[in-house]
Design a protein around this motif. Structure first.
Motif, PDB file in Angstrom:
ATOM      1  N   VAL A 151       0.855  -1.260  -0.013  1.00  0.00           N
ATOM      2  CA  VAL A 151      -0.079  -0.158  -0.034  1.00  0.00           C
ATOM      3  C   VAL A 151       0.556   1.282  -0.085  1.00  0.00           C
ATOM      4  CG1 VAL A 151      -1.863   1.200   1.292  1.00  0.00           C
ATOM      5  CG2 VAL A 151      -1.966  -1.368   1.399  1.00  0.00           C
ATOM      6  N   TRP A 155      -1.425   6.169   1.976  1.00  0.00           N
ATOM      7  CA  TRP A 155      -2.552   5.431   2.423  1.00  0.00           C
ATOM      8  C   TRP A 155      -2.758   4.558   3.538  1.00  0.00           C
ATOM      9  CZ3 TRP A 155      -7.316   6.838   0.714  1.00  0.00           C
ATOM     10  CH2 TRP A 155      -7.573   7.648  -0.543  1.00  0.00           C
ATOM     11  N   THR A 156      -1.515   4.563   4.239  1.00  0.00           N
ATOM     12  CA  THR A 156      -1.240   3.694   5.364  1.00  0.00           C
ATOM     13  C   THR A 156      -2.099   3.701   6.657  1.00  0.00           C
ATOM     14  OG1 THR A 156       0.537   5.088   6.249  1.00  0.00           O
ATOM     15  CG2 THR A 156       1.238   3.227   4.714  1.00  0.00           C
ATOM     16  N   ALA A 161      -6.030  -0.321   5.003  1.00  0.00           N
ATOM     17  CA  ALA A 161      -4.656  -0.456   4.526  1.00  0.00           C
ATOM     18  C   ALA A 161      -4.154  -1.891   4.773  1.00  0.00           C
ATOM     19  CB  ALA A 161      -3.887   0.542   5.362  1.00  0.00           C
TER      20      ALA A 161
END
Length: 225
Positions: A151, A155-156, A161
């Motif tokens: 990912v 977007w973690t 995620a």
């Protein structure tokens, strides 16, 4: 102390037949009964060994679960529309837009949302299986090798995620959709997996557009359907 068992009496095998019992919801029975009938097990059928009965139940539940993740007709069209919009939100790095979009998707078909969480999840995982194994003839050669395996950092913090991180390697083996129930158990709920597979789909489709030098809007319209 003497045994009450008759001499030469062989071991008994428990037998059972399908019966309505307190605690087995009628709604679930109605859903599983046709699937059990495919194995020849019905309410008025002959008794079967308990081991066979349990195996038949397990198969019926597995088939029922997979059916919930298979959107068809209008439900698939609605799921595709959600996934196309979600992909654009991922590419534009708009988590708030994505959150609002996914929040409109209901667990079951409704007047407000013909798309369902399970339908969108199953469609996304199925598409990823086809893309990341290059079984889908639309996929350009080499995409699966070069597509993101993790990912993106931006977007973690997204709720999905971690599920997305599990989905991507599974899809490379063509096993994301078949592993959906395992993913749900591992990540404590279908909505978490829904968030994850949508993210995985968006990231992959975004890379595809760059890799093939194709407009993302046009690409999503062509391949997410």
């Amino acid at each position: 102390m003497s045994s009450t068992r008759r001499p030469h009496q062989g071991p008994t095998v428990p037998q059972s037949s399908i019966q309505r019992r307190f605690g087995l919801a009628d709604e679930m029975w109605e859903k599983l009964a046709p699937l059990l009938a495919e194995d020849g097990i019905t309410e008025d059928g002959p008794p079967v060994p308990l081991t066979e009965l349990q195996a038949a139940f397990d198969r019926a539940v597995e088939r029922y679960n997979m059916e919930q993740f298979t959107a068809v007709g209008a439900e698939r069209e609605a799921a595709a529309e959600v996934l196309r919009k979600a992909t654009l939100a991922v590419a534009a790095n708009h988590p708030a837009v994505l959150r609002n979009l996914l929040g409109t998707v209901e667990p079951e078909v409704s007047e407000q949302s013909p798309a369902t969480v399970a339908g969108c999840t199953g469609m996304a995982l199925g598409l990823l299986d086809g893309w990341l194994t290059e079984r889908d003839p639309q996929v350009p050669k080499g995409l699966a090798v070069r597509a993101p395996r993790i990912v993106p950092a931006r977007w973690t913090r997204w709720p999905g995620a971690q599920p997305a991180g599990d989905v991507l390697p599974l899809a490379r083996k063509g096993r994301a959709l078949s592993s959906v129930m395992t993913l749900i158990k591992r990540h404590q709920g279908g909505f978490n997996v829904f968030n994850g597979c949508v993210l995985a789909l968006g990231v992959t489709c975004e890379f595809w557009a760059t890799y093939a030098d194709e407009d993302l809007d046009a690409l999503t319209a062509r391949v997410i359907r």
